[in-house]
Design an enzyme around this catalytic site. Sequence first.
Site, mmCIF file in Angstrom:
data_model
loop_
_atom_site.group_PDB
_atom_site.id
_atom_site.type_symbol
_atom_site.label_atom_id
_atom_site.label_comp_id
_atom_site.label_asym_id
_atom_site.label_seq_id
_atom_site.Cartn_x
_atom_site.Cartn_y
_atom_site.Cartn_z
ATOM 1 N N THR A 236 -0.218 9.693 -0.789
ATOM 2 C CA THR A 236 -0.045 8.279 -1.140
ATOM 3 C C THR A 236 -1.210 7.402 -0.712
ATOM 4 O O THR A 236 -1.706 6.570 -1.487
ATOM 5 C CB THR A 236 1.244 7.739 -0.504
ATOM 6 O OG1 THR A 236 2.351 8.519 -0.945
ATOM 7 C CG2 THR A 236 1.461 6.279 -0.862
ATOM 8 N N GLN B 66 3.703 8.359 -6.405
ATOM 9 C CA GLN B 66 3.050 7.280 -5.677
ATOM 10 C C GLN B 66 1.633 7.038 -6.201
ATOM 11 O O GLN B 66 0.828 7.963 -6.303
ATOM 12 C CB GLN B 66 2.980 7.614 -4.180
ATOM 13 C CG GLN B 66 4.337 7.766 -3.520
ATOM 14 C CD GLN B 66 4.800 9.200 -3.454
ATOM 15 O OE1 GLN B 66 4.467 10.007 -4.324
ATOM 16 N NE2 GLN B 66 5.569 9.535 -2.422
ATOM 17 N N ASP C 178 5.133 2.363 -5.586
ATOM 18 C CA ASP C 178 4.213 1.937 -4.523
ATOM 19 C C ASP C 178 3.051 1.093 -5.059
ATOM 20 O O ASP C 178 1.893 1.292 -4.689
ATOM 21 C CB ASP C 178 3.654 3.133 -3.756
ATOM 22 C CG ASP C 178 4.719 3.913 -2.997
ATOM 23 O OD1 ASP C 178 5.899 3.485 -3.034
ATOM 24 O OD2 ASP C 178 4.381 4.935 -2.385
ATOM 25 N N ASP D 97 9.979 1.207 -4.577
ATOM 26 C CA ASP D 97 9.275 0.783 -3.353
ATOM 27 C C ASP D 97 7.950 0.102 -3.682
ATOM 28 O O ASP D 97 6.940 0.323 -3.016
ATOM 29 C CB ASP D 97 9.013 1.984 -2.438
ATOM 30 C CG ASP D 97 10.275 2.771 -2.098
ATOM 31 O OD1 ASP D 97 11.370 2.186 -2.153
ATOM 32 O OD2 ASP D 97 10.167 3.973 -1.791
ATOM 33 N N ARG E 199 15.009 -1.164 0.596
ATOM 34 C CA ARG E 199 15.526 -0.126 1.484
ATOM 35 C C ARG E 199 14.547 0.003 2.647
ATOM 36 O O ARG E 199 13.333 -0.239 2.483
ATOM 37 C CB ARG E 199 15.715 1.204 0.758
ATOM 38 C CG ARG E 199 14.460 1.799 0.132
ATOM 39 C CD ARG E 199 14.768 3.144 -0.505
ATOM 40 N NE ARG E 199 13.594 3.751 -1.142
ATOM 41 C CZ ARG E 199 13.567 4.997 -1.596
ATOM 42 N NH1 ARG E 199 14.634 5.784 -1.478
ATOM 43 N NH2 ARG E 199 12.478 5.479 -2.170
#
Length: 330
Positions: free
Chosen positions: A113, A142, A165, A186, A241
């Site tokens: 990532t 990612q 991401d 995310d 989260r």
Amino acid sequence: MKTHGVFSLSKGLALAALIAPLPAGLRADTNLTVAADGSAQFRSVQAAIMSVPAGTASNQVFIRIKPGTYRENIYLQREKRYFHLIGEDPETTILTYHLHANMPGPDGKPIGTFRTPSTLIDADNFTAENITFENSAGPVGQALAIRVDGDRVVFRNCRFLGWQDTILLNRGRQYFTNCYIAGHVDFIFGGATAFFDNCHIHCLRNGYITAASTPETEQFGFVFSNCKITGEPGVKTYLGRPWRNFASTIFLNTEMSDVVRPEGWHNWNRREAESTARYAEFNSKGAGANSTNRVAWARQLTAAEAAAITLDAVLRGNDKWNPIVRRGEP
């Protein structure tokens, strides 16, 4: 000879004036221009960045980027403080690259990532305006459009395009105003303290908007104020989260479409995270704002609590930073 002496003295005084330090309050900025078609000083943004070793408060670096799509991996090194990237229109001024976590590196193993950002901002006192930051890899895992490790960083009227991401705010303080952010899993994450003012969050697929990793010692993580959340048809998302325990995310006066799930928040399948996560809302509006079915471990703030969560309270710090004040752009 006398005339020559007077001339030499005058020349010497003029030279001394040129090299003397500027009086307090005066600036001598560096101004550069980038154009993909070759009509300016530089064809690439990275070349313009590398042409100046560093900026200072009295000699800031303004890099104006003409409309175009710049396919390059951009890195603003730690020492390049007081740099400013200024586009003309985020729809037409695009910085993009295509790295993703599953791509093989020189050793044949996936790069992971944290080696994927199309743009990496490692310096403090950075601003960007009227620019799109994109990772064009697509929904392949990612793939960061941008990573920010600098403190006192501002984004005005910018777009951030990715899938998983999209934005990593790793540390420091950042201010986003009038920005558009797209992704699905995310896509705003990290341990920094960031304030999002009047921003548009758009969900491309089912997933999670935020994944904060706020340190326990920090009062605030991500704060969204007067923002709106939309999504593609049929998409459902969680507000966040906790990537790490003590994750802090707050939504104030945010318009939420039905893309937001009724429960609002997810515990990342870790019940222990419910006792440390600092998740809250105030005055959420729209089809996704009904608090009736929100998880019990997230909070609905009182008016007094929400009123205390101001831009100044979140970002001021010990250095009394005010991100609203522009840095004297010429």
